[in-house]
Design a protein around this motif. Structure first.
Motif, PDB file in Angstrom:
ATOM      1  N   TRP A  96     -49.439 -13.278  14.825  1.00  0.00           N
ATOM      2  CA  TRP A  96     -50.296 -14.374  15.802  1.00  0.00           C
ATOM      3  C   TRP A  96     -50.070 -15.682  15.368  1.00  0.00           C
ATOM      4  O   TRP A  96     -49.611 -16.605  15.968  1.00  0.00           O
ATOM      5  CB  TRP A  96     -51.800 -14.102  16.130  1.00  0.00           C
ATOM      6  CG  TRP A  96     -51.911 -12.852  17.220  1.00  0.00           C
ATOM      7  CD1 TRP A  96     -52.317 -11.723  16.876  1.00  0.00           C
ATOM      8  CD2 TRP A  96     -51.582 -12.992  18.621  1.00  0.00           C
ATOM      9  NE1 TRP A  96     -52.512 -11.017  18.278  1.00  0.00           N
ATOM     10  CE2 TRP A  96     -51.928 -11.647  19.110  1.00  0.00           C
ATOM     11  CE3 TRP A  96     -51.016 -13.964  19.501  1.00  0.00           C
ATOM     12  CZ2 TRP A  96     -51.705 -11.666  20.641  1.00  0.00           C
ATOM     13  CZ3 TRP A  96     -50.874 -13.706  20.732  1.00  0.00           C
ATOM     14  CH2 TRP A  96     -51.292 -12.449  21.298  1.00  0.00           C
ATOM     15  N   THR A 153     -56.006 -16.973  17.947  1.00  0.00           N
ATOM     16  CA  THR A 153     -56.258 -15.589  18.233  1.00  0.00           C
ATOM     17  C   THR A 153     -55.888 -14.953  16.828  1.00  0.00           C
ATOM     18  O   THR A 153     -56.809 -13.927  16.508  1.00  0.00           O
ATOM     19  CB  THR A 153     -55.272 -15.085  19.105  1.00  0.00           C
ATOM     20  OG1 THR A 153     -55.572 -15.788  20.289  1.00  0.00           O
ATOM     21  CG2 THR A 153     -55.119 -13.669  19.239  1.00  0.00           C
ATOM     22  N   GLY A 159     -61.276  -8.931  16.311  1.00  0.00           N
ATOM     23  CA  GLY A 159     -60.419  -8.996  17.420  1.00  0.00           C
ATOM     24  C   GLY A 159     -60.324  -7.740  18.478  1.00  0.00           C
ATOM     25  O   GLY A 159     -59.959  -7.811  19.414  1.00  0.00           O
ATOM     26  N   HIS A 180     -56.561  -8.573  22.003  1.00  0.00           N
ATOM     27  CA  HIS A 180     -56.186  -9.847  21.372  1.00  0.00           C
ATOM     28  C   HIS A 180     -55.398 -10.793  22.524  1.00  0.00           C
ATOM     29  O   HIS A 180     -55.545 -12.014  22.519  1.00  0.00           O
ATOM     30  CB  HIS A 180     -54.904  -9.250  20.450  1.00  0.00           C
ATOM     31  CG  HIS A 180     -55.358  -8.622  19.476  1.00  0.00           C
ATOM     32  ND1 HIS A 180     -54.674  -7.939  18.286  1.00  0.00           N
ATOM     33  CD2 HIS A 180     -56.755  -7.933  18.918  1.00  0.00           C
ATOM     34  CE1 HIS A 180     -55.378  -7.366  17.390  1.00  0.00           C
ATOM     35  NE2 HIS A 180     -56.708  -7.452  17.735  1.00  0.00           N
ATOM     36  N   PHE A 229     -56.075 -14.310  23.528  1.00  0.00           N
ATOM     37  CA  PHE A 229     -54.741 -15.527  23.387  1.00  0.00           C
ATOM     38  C   PHE A 229     -54.671 -16.196  24.780  1.00  0.00           C
ATOM     39  O   PHE A 229     -54.710 -17.438  24.673  1.00  0.00           O
ATOM     40  CB  PHE A 229     -53.512 -14.815  23.274  1.00  0.00           C
ATOM     41  CG  PHE A 229     -52.380 -15.379  23.406  1.00  0.00           C
ATOM     42  CD1 PHE A 229     -52.056 -16.848  22.482  1.00  0.00           C
ATOM     43  CD2 PHE A 229     -51.539 -15.378  24.467  1.00  0.00           C
ATOM     44  CE1 PHE A 229     -51.004 -17.569  22.895  1.00  0.00           C
ATOM     45  CE2 PHE A 229     -50.216 -15.965  24.846  1.00  0.00           C
ATOM     46  CZ  PHE A 229     -50.208 -17.266  23.862  1.00  0.00           C
TER      47      PHE A 229
END
Length: 149
Positions: free
Chosen positions: A6, A36, A45, A51, A55
């Motif tokens: 990420w 994120t 998370g 996730h 995001f």
């Protein structure tokens, strides 16, 4: 997705913003990816599908609330530049009849212009540019009473 992916993805988007004029879209999406990654890194998370939801939420919030602020901070001087010669004063170098075409000087350059007004314009009169059509300036209304010969 792993936290470091990420962050790598976000940093790549931040770098991409330097080369593409995206108006902060790619930049803010990159910040969303980095955020994120940080959330995943600290262990909040959850599963992979969460996730992606984080995001999208981070990126959407940044685009909705931060982008307008950033664009307002960077566009302050460009709004006047976008207008071009509109609103500026041109000095006539030829006589121009109503609805006629002539020439004038603006910022040291010679321009073709059209008189949209009902009055004849004389050499040396100064008129305000009401709009630009292609490469022709359109002047209209009452010209300035000053002569600039």
């Amino acid at each position: 997705m792993e936290w470091w992916l990420w962050i790598f993805f976000g940093l790549a988007l931040l770098a991409l913003e330097l080369f593409l004029p995206t108006g902060f879209f790619v930049f803010l999406i990159g910040i969303g990816a980095v955020a994120t990654g940080l959330v995943v890194f600290i262990g909040l998370g959850g599963p992979a599908w969460l996730h992606w939801i984080l995001f999208v939420l981070f990126s959407s919030a940044l685009l909705m609330y931060v982008r307008s602020y950033m664009m307002g901070r960077t566009d302050s001087g460009e709004k006047d530049a976008d207008r071009g010669p509109q609103g500026q004063t041109v000095t006539l170098t030829t006589d121009v009849e109503p609805r006629g075409v002539g020439s004038g000087e603006l910022r040291g350059a010679s321009w073709s212009l059209r008189n949209d007004g009902a009055e004849s314009l004389k050499v040396g009169q100064r008129c305000v540019v009401t709009r630009v059509e292609g490469i022709m300036l359109v002047v209209g209304g009452s010209p300035s009473s000053e002569n600039n010969q």
